[in-house]
Design a protein around this motif. Sequence first.
Motif, mmCIF file in Angstrom:
data_model
loop_
_atom_site.group_PDB
_atom_site.id
_atom_site.type_symbol
_atom_site.label_atom_id
_atom_site.label_comp_id
_atom_site.label_asym_id
_atom_site.label_seq_id
_atom_site.Cartn_x
_atom_site.Cartn_y
_atom_site.Cartn_z
ATOM 1 N N ARG A 135 0.836 -1.207 0.000
ATOM 2 C CA ARG A 135 0.000 0.000 0.000
ATOM 3 C C ARG A 135 0.869 1.254 0.000
ATOM 4 O O ARG A 135 0.620 2.194 -0.752
ATOM 5 N N GLU A 136 1.922 1.252 0.821
ATOM 6 C CA GLU A 136 2.791 2.421 0.911
ATOM 7 C C GLU A 136 3.578 2.651 -0.373
ATOM 8 O O GLU A 136 3.913 3.793 -0.699
ATOM 9 N N SER A 137 3.875 1.580 -1.089
ATOM 10 C CA SER A 137 4.631 1.736 -2.333
ATOM 11 C C SER A 137 3.720 1.996 -3.535
ATOM 12 O O SER A 137 4.196 2.056 -4.662
ATOM 13 N N GLY A 138 2.420 2.118 -3.311
ATOM 14 C CA GLY A 138 1.490 2.469 -4.374
ATOM 15 C C GLY A 138 0.886 1.286 -5.107
ATOM 16 O O GLY A 138 0.175 1.466 -6.088
ATOM 17 N N LYS A 139 1.120 0.079 -4.657
ATOM 18 C CA LYS A 139 0.562 -1.126 -5.288
ATOM 19 C C LYS A 139 -0.771 -1.465 -4.612
ATOM 20 O O LYS A 139 -0.885 -2.428 -3.868
ATOM 21 N N THR A 140 -1.778 -0.670 -4.902
ATOM 22 C CA THR A 140 -3.059 -0.791 -4.214
ATOM 23 C C THR A 140 -3.746 -2.121 -4.496
ATOM 24 O O THR A 140 -4.284 -2.749 -3.580
ATOM 25 N N GLU A 141 -3.731 -2.558 -5.753
ATOM 26 C CA GLU A 141 -4.411 -3.812 -6.100
ATOM 27 C C GLU A 141 -3.773 -5.006 -5.378
ATOM 28 O O GLU A 141 -4.464 -5.911 -4.910
ATOM 29 N N GLU A 142 -2.450 -4.992 -5.318
ATOM 30 C CA GLU A 142 -1.744 -6.078 -4.631
ATOM 31 C C GLU A 142 -2.072 -6.066 -3.141
ATOM 32 O O GLU A 142 -2.324 -7.114 -2.539
ATOM 33 N N ALA A 143 -2.107 -4.873 -2.554
ATOM 34 C CA ALA A 143 -2.430 -4.754 -1.129
ATOM 35 C C ALA A 143 -3.849 -5.231 -0.857
ATOM 36 O O ALA A 143 -4.102 -5.948 0.117
#
Length: 148
Positions: free
Chosen positions: A107-115
């Motif tokens: 989430r912090e690295s911007g990978k919302t779908e993965e999170a």
Amino acid sequence: MTDQRDSLAREVDEELRREQLLKLWEKFGSYIVAAAALVVVGVGGVKYYQYRTMVAAQAAGAEFAAAARDAGSGKAAGAQKVLENLSKSGLAGYSQLARLRLAAAARESGKTEEAVAIYDSIAKEASDPLIAGYANLQAASLKLDTAD
């Protein structure tokens, strides 16, 4: 005279009881010893299993704490690998905590779908309702901007 007869009768009774116990021991003694040995081995096995579980939990806890420290101090790549290993092979509680940390890092690295995918899988598989609820809440907060 009565005392001699009473003491003689007591001695005979004691001798009969001793002989009966000796016969019982000869008949069932090996079973009693085997049952006692089985109880001792069973208790020893349970205690050994508890010890091994405790040692594994301590090791997983130390790994998790080190990974959390590393993630906070800028060694994110190393912490990521440790957390991935813990999430796959760790104990149930530490596995879920490691997966929560991995989802937060995504989430912090911007990978919302993965999170969101990680949070959803945690919510489905979590044995603890608090962790499942937290994972659902985090997934829902990430979906808030893109959901219908």
